[in-house]
Design a protein around this motif. Sequence first.
Motif, PDB file in Angstrom:
ATOM      1  N   ILE A 198     -19.849  42.489 -36.763  1.00  0.00           N
ATOM      2  CA  ILE A 198     -18.948  43.522 -37.277  1.00  0.00           C
ATOM      3  C   ILE A 198     -18.251  43.031 -38.544  1.00  0.00           C
ATOM      4  O   ILE A 198     -18.117  43.774 -39.528  1.00  0.00           O
ATOM      5  N   LEU A 199     -17.818  41.771 -38.541  1.00  0.00           N
ATOM      6  CA  LEU A 199     -17.122  41.221 -39.708  1.00  0.00           C
ATOM      7  C   LEU A 199     -18.041  41.162 -40.919  1.00  0.00           C
ATOM      8  O   LEU A 199     -17.646  41.533 -42.029  1.00  0.00           O
ATOM      9  N   SER A 200     -19.286  40.728 -40.710  1.00  0.00           N
ATOM     10  CA  SER A 200     -20.206  40.656 -41.847  1.00  0.00           C
ATOM     11  C   SER A 200     -20.521  42.054 -42.381  1.00  0.00           C
ATOM     12  O   SER A 200     -20.642  42.249 -43.595  1.00  0.00           O
ATOM     13  N   ASP A 201     -20.626  43.057 -41.476  1.00  0.00           N
ATOM     14  CA  ASP A 201     -20.833  44.432 -41.929  1.00  0.00           C
ATOM     15  C   ASP A 201     -19.623  44.912 -42.742  1.00  0.00           C
ATOM     16  O   ASP A 201     -19.787  45.582 -43.767  1.00  0.00           O
ATOM     17  N   GLY A 202     -18.413  44.565 -42.279  1.00  0.00           N
ATOM     18  CA  GLY A 202     -17.192  44.970 -42.985  1.00  0.00           C
ATOM     19  C   GLY A 202     -17.103  44.342 -44.351  1.00  0.00           C
ATOM     20  O   GLY A 202     -16.727  45.005 -45.330  1.00  0.00           O
ATOM     21  N   ILE A 203     -17.450  43.084 -44.463  1.00  0.00           N
ATOM     22  CA  ILE A 203     -17.405  42.406 -45.766  1.00  0.00           C
ATOM     23  C   ILE A 203     -18.446  43.020 -46.707  1.00  0.00           C
ATOM     24  O   ILE A 203     -18.183  43.213 -47.899  1.00  0.00           O
ATOM     25  N   ALA A 204     -19.609  43.346 -46.157  1.00  0.00           N
ATOM     26  CA  ALA A 204     -20.645  43.973 -46.983  1.00  0.00           C
ATOM     27  C   ALA A 204     -20.156  45.326 -47.505  1.00  0.00           C
ATOM     28  O   ALA A 204     -20.371  45.673 -48.680  1.00  0.00           O
ATOM     29  N   GLU A 205     -19.495  46.106 -46.649  1.00  0.00           N
ATOM     30  CA  GLU A 205     -18.983  47.411 -47.078  1.00  0.00           C
ATOM     31  C   GLU A 205     -17.894  47.251 -48.137  1.00  0.00           C
ATOM     32  O   GLU A 205     -17.813  48.038 -49.087  1.00  0.00           O
ATOM     33  N   VAL A 206     -17.034  46.222 -47.969  1.00  0.00           N
ATOM     34  CA  VAL A 206     -15.994  45.964 -48.984  1.00  0.00           C
ATOM     35  C   VAL A 206     -16.654  45.659 -50.314  1.00  0.00           C
ATOM     36  O   VAL A 206     -16.211  46.134 -51.377  1.00  0.00           O
ATOM     37  N   CYS A 207     -17.737  44.891 -50.305  1.00  0.00           N
ATOM     38  CA  CYS A 207     -18.437  44.542 -51.546  1.00  0.00           C
ATOM     39  C   CYS A 207     -19.076  45.783 -52.182  1.00  0.00           C
ATOM     40  O   CYS A 207     -19.131  45.900 -53.409  1.00  0.00           O
ATOM     41  N   GLU A 208     -19.571  46.710 -51.348  1.00  0.00           N
ATOM     42  CA  GLU A 208     -20.196  47.922 -51.877  1.00  0.00           C
ATOM     43  C   GLU A 208     -19.168  48.871 -52.496  1.00  0.00           C
ATOM     44  O   GLU A 208     -19.355  49.400 -53.587  1.00  0.00           O
ATOM     45  N   LYS A 209     -18.064  49.108 -51.761  1.00  0.00           N
ATOM     46  CA  LYS A 209     -17.098  50.132 -52.175  1.00  0.00           C
ATOM     47  C   LYS A 209     -16.083  49.616 -53.189  1.00  0.00           C
ATOM     48  O   LYS A 209     -15.508  50.414 -53.912  1.00  0.00           O
ATOM     49  N   MET A 210     -15.837  48.298 -53.203  1.00  0.00           N
ATOM     50  CA  MET A 210     -14.898  47.675 -54.132  1.00  0.00           C
ATOM     51  C   MET A 210     -13.545  48.390 -54.130  1.00  0.00           C
ATOM     52  O   MET A 210     -13.089  48.913 -55.157  1.00  0.00           O
ATOM     53  N   PRO A 211     -12.853  48.425 -52.979  1.00  0.00           N
ATOM     54  CA  PRO A 211     -11.570  49.116 -52.915  1.00  0.00           C
ATOM     55  C   PRO A 211     -10.497  48.357 -53.714  1.00  0.00           C
ATOM     56  O   PRO A 211     -10.653  47.199 -54.061  1.00  0.00           O
ATOM     57  N   GLU A 212      -9.389  49.070 -53.953  1.00  0.00           N
ATOM     58  CA  GLU A 212      -8.292  48.478 -54.701  1.00  0.00           C
ATOM     59  C   GLU A 212      -7.659  47.325 -53.926  1.00  0.00           C
ATOM     60  O   GLU A 212      -7.310  46.301 -54.500  1.00  0.00           O
ATOM     61  N   ASP A 213      -7.493  47.484 -52.605  1.00  0.00           N
ATOM     62  CA  ASP A 213      -6.946  46.424 -51.744  1.00  0.00           C
ATOM     63  C   ASP A 213      -8.006  46.069 -50.696  1.00  0.00           C
ATOM     64  O   ASP A 213      -8.085  46.698 -49.639  1.00  0.00           O
ATOM     65  N   PRO A 214      -8.834  45.037 -50.972  1.00  0.00           N
ATOM     66  CA  PRO A 214      -9.939  44.731 -50.061  1.00  0.00           C
ATOM     67  C   PRO A 214      -9.469  44.237 -48.687  1.00  0.00           C
ATOM     68  O   PRO A 214     -10.114  44.511 -47.686  1.00  0.00           O
ATOM     69  N   VAL A 215      -8.352  43.558 -48.631  1.00  0.00           N
ATOM     70  CA  VAL A 215      -7.860  43.043 -47.352  1.00  0.00           C
ATOM     71  C   VAL A 215      -7.443  44.207 -46.462  1.00  0.00           C
ATOM     72  O   VAL A 215      -7.791  44.262 -45.281  1.00  0.00           O
ATOM     73  N   GLU A 216      -6.738  45.167 -47.033  1.00  0.00           N
ATOM     74  CA  GLU A 216      -6.308  46.353 -46.283  1.00  0.00           C
ATOM     75  C   GLU A 216      -7.521  47.146 -45.810  1.00  0.00           C
ATOM     76  O   GLU A 216      -7.592  47.568 -44.660  1.00  0.00           O
ATOM     77  N   TYR A 217      -8.486  47.303 -46.685  1.00  0.00           N
ATOM     78  CA  TYR A 217      -9.691  48.053 -46.348  1.00  0.00           C
ATOM     79  C   TYR A 217     -10.438  47.376 -45.200  1.00  0.00           C
ATOM     80  O   TYR A 217     -10.874  48.034 -44.247  1.00  0.00           O
ATOM     81  N   LEU A 218     -10.587  46.034 -45.287  1.00  0.00           N
ATOM     82  CA  LEU A 218     -11.294  45.300 -44.240  1.00  0.00           C
ATOM     83  C   LEU A 218     -10.560  45.393 -42.913  1.00  0.00           C
ATOM     84  O   LEU A 218     -11.187  45.559 -41.861  1.00  0.00           O
ATOM     85  N   SER A 219      -9.238  45.310 -42.930  1.00  0.00           N
ATOM     86  CA  SER A 219      -8.483  45.390 -41.674  1.00  0.00           C
ATOM     87  C   SER A 219      -8.654  46.761 -41.027  1.00  0.00           C
ATOM     88  O   SER A 219      -8.822  46.876 -39.813  1.00  0.00           O
ATOM     89  N   LYS A 220      -8.645  47.841 -41.828  1.00  0.00           N
ATOM     90  CA  LYS A 220      -8.850  49.192 -41.283  1.00  0.00           C
ATOM     91  C   LYS A 220     -10.271  49.343 -40.746  1.00  0.00           C
ATOM     92  O   LYS A 220     -10.502  49.933 -39.700  1.00  0.00           O
ATOM     93  N   TYR A 221     -11.220  48.770 -41.470  1.00  0.00           N
ATOM     94  CA  TYR A 221     -12.613  48.818 -41.029  1.00  0.00           C
ATOM     95  C   TYR A 221     -12.767  48.123 -39.679  1.00  0.00           C
ATOM     96  O   TYR A 221     -13.405  48.662 -38.766  1.00  0.00           O
ATOM     97  N   LEU A 222     -12.202  46.940 -39.553  1.00  0.00           N
ATOM     98  CA  LEU A 222     -12.304  46.194 -38.295  1.00  0.00           C
ATOM     99  C   LEU A 222     -11.619  46.949 -37.153  1.00  0.00           C
ATOM    100  O   LEU A 222     -12.121  46.961 -36.023  1.00  0.00           O
ATOM    101  N   PHE A 223     -10.506  47.592 -37.437  1.00  0.00           N
ATOM    102  CA  PHE A 223      -9.813  48.354 -36.395  1.00  0.00           C
ATOM    103  C   PHE A 223     -10.667  49.540 -35.938  1.00  0.00           C
ATOM    104  O   PHE A 223     -10.811  49.793 -34.753  1.00  0.00           O
ATOM    105  N   ARG A 224     -11.242  50.289 -36.899  1.00  0.00           N
ATOM    106  CA  ARG A 224     -12.111  51.410 -36.546  1.00  0.00           C
ATOM    107  C   ARG A 224     -13.300  50.960 -35.705  1.00  0.00           C
ATOM    108  O   ARG A 224     -13.631  51.581 -34.704  1.00  0.00           O
TER     109      ARG A 224
END
Length: 168
Positions: free
Chosen positions: A111-137
């Motif tokens: 799940i973590l590797s999928d989340g990091i891959a998605e962060v790399c694809e979407k390039m959000p403004e706050d990657p840490v916040e995005y990853l934490s929401k992704y992991l929670f979902r």
Amino acid sequence: LIINIEEKAKEVILQQMKVFVERNGKPKNYMTEDEDKERERQEKVKKISELDKKKKALEKQEEEKIEEVYRAQKESIDAKRIEKYTEQERQLLELKAQPLKECILDNIGGILSDGIAEVCEKMPEDPVEYLSKYLFRRSLEVEGKSAVSYTHLRAHETSLHLVCRLLL
């Protein structure tokens, strides 16, 4: 030589003494005076004292050499002990870290590797916040496995392997 002073005059006596000295050399005094004896005694004491000093200096050098060898041996033994304890500590930490690695791989590795891959694809403004929401979902989607608690993660924590706080 026996000189009879009563029978001869002074000049004859002096003449006989001159002849004696010419034939035999100057007379020697075979009896030492008290001053000579004291001087000889002092010289002997001085020589003995010097020999004692040299002997003590040699003994001290020997003791220092022995002490240096002893110190070197002790340092070597201590270094070996420290090396042994360090190796034991390293092995113990490796053993403690192994369950943490397995736990992370089993529970959140994919799940973590999928989340990091998605962060790399979407390039959000706050990657840490995005990853934490992704992991929670994703944690809500996982069936059969309950979420890993903070206490559970802390149980695997060592001084060398700190738990990533993002996983909470």
